[in-house]
Design a protein around this motif. Structure first.
Motif, PDB file in Angstrom:
ATOM      1  N   GLU A 188       0.898  -1.236  -0.128  1.00 11.08           N
ATOM      2  CA  GLU A 188      -0.216   0.187   0.116  1.00 11.08           C
ATOM      3  C   GLU A 188       0.659   1.185  -0.055  1.00 11.08           C
ATOM      4  O   GLU A 188       0.944   2.229   1.106  1.00 11.08           O
ATOM      5  CB  GLU A 188      -1.379   0.238   0.859  1.00 11.08           C
ATOM      6  N   THR A 190       0.605   3.519  -1.563  1.00 10.37           N
ATOM      7  CA  THR A 190      -0.325   5.388  -2.008  1.00 10.37           C
ATOM      8  C   THR A 190      -0.915   5.961  -1.218  1.00 10.37           C
ATOM      9  O   THR A 190      -0.861   6.662  -1.064  1.00 10.37           O
ATOM     10  CB  THR A 190      -0.954   4.997  -3.638  1.00 10.37           C
ATOM     11  N   ASN A 191      -1.338   5.597   0.523  1.00 15.28           N
ATOM     12  CA  ASN A 191      -1.736   5.262   1.948  1.00 15.28           C
ATOM     13  C   ASN A 191      -0.613   7.192   1.666  1.00 15.28           C
ATOM     14  O   ASN A 191       0.298   7.121   1.811  1.00 15.28           O
ATOM     15  CB  ASN A 191      -1.401   5.142   2.399  1.00 15.28           C
ATOM     16  N   SER A 216      -1.837  -3.266  -3.518  1.00 17.48           N
ATOM     17  CA  SER A 216      -2.731  -1.655  -3.764  1.00 17.48           C
ATOM     18  C   SER A 216      -3.733  -2.322  -3.860  1.00 17.48           C
ATOM     19  O   SER A 216      -4.565  -3.027  -4.158  1.00 17.48           O
ATOM     20  CB  SER A 216      -2.007  -0.879  -4.525  1.00 17.48           C
ATOM     21  N   ASP A 218      -5.025   1.073  -4.710  1.00 17.05           N
ATOM     22  CA  ASP A 218      -5.428   1.763  -6.311  1.00 17.05           C
ATOM     23  C   ASP A 218      -5.945   1.451  -6.704  1.00 17.05           C
ATOM     24  O   ASP A 218      -4.315   1.338  -7.800  1.00 17.05           O
ATOM     25  CB  ASP A 218      -4.646   2.986  -5.781  1.00 17.05           C
TER      26      ASP A 218
END
Length: 634
Positions: A188, A190-191, A216, A218
C-alpha cells in the motif's frame, strides 16, 4: 531472468488456513500487482517473503546476485534527527567506503614503490564498488526522491520526531527507494500521498529499472504501473497478464467460461443420475451400473467462488430545490497559515462534484465548514430548500467508540434488534461480529458501519471525505456503484482517482489557495489541464518571439517563471554527454591505476591519481545539476 520464485507455498495459523499450493515468480524489471480482498493473506505473503514470518510448506528462492528492499516501519531516532538524516542513513555503507577512499588517498601520498602499487590496487577495487553502489550520486538522488514524495526544501531539516504518521510513511518510502534494490516489495505505498506525489511515484516506478511487487487497492495506480497481476483469493494465487483493468476483463472471461463448463457438466451429471435411478432395477440395470461407474470417475468441476460483498442501495430520496448548496466568498486562515480564500461555488441538484488538491491545503476543512463544525475566517455557506445532508468523516468521529456495532444502529434509528442484524449483514457483519466495540474495529470495518448509517439517514445531499479509504477493491467498487446510482447530490473529497472518474460530473481543484473548476471527471481535468498548460506555454513563446521581432536590439528580458523546456532538454543532453565522458575517463583512469606499469613513472602516477580524485568530486555535482534540470521538466 527470475529474481524471486515460490513453489507449493502454504501458510496457516493453527486451524486457520491462509493460503496453500501457491506458486509464483517475479522476473527482472517486471512490475507485478498483488490484489485481493482484505484478509486473504497478501500482507502475510509479504511477511513470509521478507523472513518476518515463515512458510509452513514449500520453497522460496531468491537470486543470489539480486537485492530486495521492502518498506519497514520508521525506526525511533535520537532527538534532532532530521528527514534528510533519516534518508541519508540508508547510505551508511557508501559513506564508510567514501571515508576509506579518503584514507587510502592520504596513505598514497606518503608511500612509493610496491607499497604505493598495492594501495592503488586497493583504491581501484574499492572505487569500482563505490561506483556500482551509486556513491557519486547518492545525495542528489536522495533529495530528488524526497521532493518527489511531496516534501519541500524546508522539510529536509525538520525533526522526524515531529512528523505526522503520513509524513513518516512517506519518509519510510523515501528510505526504501534511494537504495534502488533489484526487487521492491511495496505494501500500500499510495497511502498518505496526495495527487501530485501519486503522479510522481507512478512515473518513478514505471521507469524503475528493477522489479516491483506491490500490494495496492488503488486501481488507478495499478493501471499506471503494473504489467502483471497476481490475485490472492480463496487460499489460492492466480496470475493474469496485464494491469488491473486487463486483469478484471480476463478474470470475467475465465469465470464465464468456468461457469458455463460447470453448468454443462452439472446438467450431464443430472441426466446420468436420472438414467441410473430410472433403470437401476430394470432390464437396463447393467447399463445403469456401467454409467454409475463412469460417473464415479468423472473429475468434478468447481463452481465459480464469489466473495461476500456489501449491499448499498438507496433507490429514492426526497426532492430538493434546484440550488442545493451555495458557497460565497469563503476563506479560512490560521494565525500562521492561509488555507484558501474567495471560494465561490453553487452546487445544483443531481451534481456529483469531486474536490481535489494536495495534502493540507484545506479540502477537509471546507467540508467541516459546510457541516457547521468549523467557523470560516469569512464568507457564508447556505443549504438549499428541503436539503437533508449526511456527512461521511474519514476519521469516523460520528461513531461512538464505546458502543457495540449493533447498539450504534439500534440506539439511533427506528429499527428492532433483528432488523439491525439484517441491516448489518448487508455491510458484512454477521453473527457475533455485531457485538464488537466500535473502538476495536479496523478502519475498513468502521467505514462499513458509517456507510450503513448514511443509508439509514436517507439524505439527498452527501458530503463525503475520502469514502473509499481503508476499503478493499471489491468494497470500493460497491461504494462507486452506490454513489454513481445515488439519486441525490454528492460533494466529496477523494484521492481515489478511479472513484473520481467513475462518479464525478465536475472537478474542483484547490491549489495555491485558489480554486479552479472543470466540467468533467478526473481524467477530463488532467486532459484539460495539460491542454491549458500547452496553450499558455505556446502563448508565452509567441509573446517572446513577437517581442524579439519588435525590439531586435533589446536586451533579453529577465528569466520568466515559465520554463523553456527545449532549452532545458538541450542542457540535460549536454550534461548527460559530460557525465558519460567523465565516467568513461574515470573508468580509464581506474584501469591505469590498477596497472603496475603505471607506477614506473612516479610523477605521472600522481597526476593520474589527482585527475581521478577531481573527477570523483565533479561527477556527483554533475548528477546533482542533472536532477535539478529533470525537476524543472516535471
Amino acid at each position: 531472468m527470475i529474481i524471486l520464485q515460490g513453489k507449493h507455498l502454504k501458510k496457516s495459523y493453527i486451524t486457520d488456513l491462509i493460503f496453500e499450493n501457491v506458486d509464483f515468480n517475479v522476473q527482472e524489471g517486471e512490475k507485478v500487482g498483488l490484489v485481493g480482498p482484505n484478509g486473504t493473506g497478501k500482507s502475510t505473503l509479504f511477511r513470509c517473503i521478507t523472513g518476518e514470518e515463515s512458510f509452513d510448506e514449500g520453497q522460496l528462492s531468491m537470486s543470489a546476485r539480486h537485492t530486495m528492499g521492502y518498506m519497514e516501519q520508521m525506526p525511533e531516532f535520537a532527538p534532532g534527527f532530521t528527514l534528510l538524516d533519516a534518508v541519508m542513513e540508508m547510505f551508511n555503507d557508501i559513506f564508510a567506503m567514501r571515508d576509506q577512499l579518503r584514507h587510502l588517498e592520504q596513505r598514497m601520498g606518503q608511500v612509493d614503490g610496491d607499497a604505493l602499487e598495492h594501495l592503488l590496487e586497493q583504491y581501484s577495487n574499492l572505487t569500482h564498488q563505490y561506483e556500482d553502489l551509486g556513491g557519486f550520486s547518492c545525495e542528489s538522488r536522495a533529495k530528488g526522491i524526497i521532493k518527489g514524495l511531496g516534501f519541500h526544501d524546508d522539510d529536509f531539516n525538520r525533526e522526524i520526531a515531529c512528523f505526522s504518521g503520513g509524513e513518516k510513511t512517506r519518509a519510510s518510502l523515501a528510505r526504501l527507494l534511494v537504495r534502488e534494490p533489484d526487487l521492491l516489495l511495496l505494501d500500500e505505498p499510495t497511502n498518505h500521498l496526495d495527487l501530485e506525489a501519486l503522479d510522481w511515484l507512478e512515473g518513478y516506478l514505471r521507469n524503475y529499472k528493477g522489479a516491483v511487487l506491490v500490494i495496492s487497492h488503488d486501481r488507478y495506480f495499478l493501471d499506471q504501473v503494473t504489467t502483471r497481476t497476481l490475485e490472492m483469493n480463496h487460499h489460492m494465487l492466480k496470475s493474469y497478464a496485464g494491469n488491473y483493468s486487463r486483469y478484471v476483463d480476463l478474470k470475467a472471461e475465465q469465470e464465464m467460461a468456468q461457469m458455463r463448463a460447470y453448468e454443462k457438466q452439472q446438467a450431464e451429471i443430472a441426466k446420468t443420475e436420472e438414467y441410473i435411478r430410472k433403470y437401476r432395477a430394470g432390464i437396463k440395470s447393467k447399463q445403469a451400473r456401467g454409467r454409475e461407474k463412469q460417473l464415479s470417475r468423472v473429475e468434478r468441476l468447481d463452481a465459480v467462488q464469489s466473495n461476500k460483498s456489501m449491499m448499498l442501495h438507496m433507490h429514492d430520496v426526497s426532492g430538493t430545490g434546484e440550488m442545493v448548496l451555495e458557497i460565497r466568498d469563503l476563506s479560512m486562515a490560521y494565525p500562521d497559515k492561509v488555507l484558501f480564500r474567495d471560494f465561490n461555488e453553487t452546487v445544483y441538484k443531481g451534481e456529483k462534484i469531486g474536490l481535489i488538491g494536495g495534502n493540507g491545503v484545506g479540502k477537509s476543512t471546507i467540508l467541516k465548514i459546510i457541516m457547521g463544525q468549523l467557523e470560516p475566517a469569512s464568507g457564508t455557506v447556505r443549504l438549499g430548500s428541503r436539503v437533508k445532508v449526511s456527512y461521511y468523516d474519514q476519521e469516523h468521529r460520528q461513531l461512538n467508540p464505546n458502543n457495540k456495532i449493533i447498539n450504534e444502529i439500534v440506539y439511533q434509528y427506528d429499527v428492532t434488534l433483528n432488523e439491525a442484524r439484517d441491516l448489518l449483514a448487508q455491510v458484512l457483519f454477521f453473527g457475533e461480529d455485531v457485538e464488537k466495540r466500535i473502538g476495536d474495529l479496523s478502519g475498513g470495518e468502521k467505514a462499513r458501519v458509517a456507510l450503513l448509517k448514511i443509508i439509514l439517514e436517507e439524505p439527498n445531499l452527501l458530503i463525503m471525505d475520502e469514502p473509499t479509504n481503508h476499503l478493499d477493491i471489491a468494497s470500493k467498487e460497491i461504494v462507486e456503484q452506490f454513489l454513481d446510482e445515488f439519486p441525490g447530490t454528492v460533494f466529496m473529497v477523494s484521492h481515489d482517482r478511479y472513484l473520481l472518474d467513475a462518479v464525478c460530473t465536475r472537478t474542483i481543484v484547490l491549489e495555491d489557495q485558489k480554486f479552479m473548476a472543470y466540467l468533467g471527471n478526473y481524467s477530463y481535468y488532467k486532459q484539460k489541464r495539460a491542454e491549458l498548460e500547452r496553450i499558455a506555454r505556446e502563448k508565452q513563446e509567441e509573446a517572446e518571439e513577437k517581442a524579439r521581432r519588435q525590439n531586435p536590439k533589446q536586451k533579453a528580458a529577465p528569466a520568466q517563471p515559465k520554463i523553456n523546456k527545449a532549452k532545458v532538454k538541450k542542457e540535460i543532453e549536454q550534461l548527460e554527454e559530460q557525465i558519460q565522458q567523465g565516467e568513461a575517463r574515470s573508468e580509464e583512469l581506474s584501469a591505469l591505476l590498477a596497472d603496475g606499469a603505471t607506477y614506473q613513472d612516479e610523477e605521472k602516477s600522481r597526476l593520474l591519481v589527482a585527475e581521478y580524485k577531481e573527477l570523483e568530486e565533479q561527477i556527483p555535482l554533475w548528477y546533482e545539476k542533472w536532477e535539478e534540470l529533470q525537476l524543472l521538466l516535471e
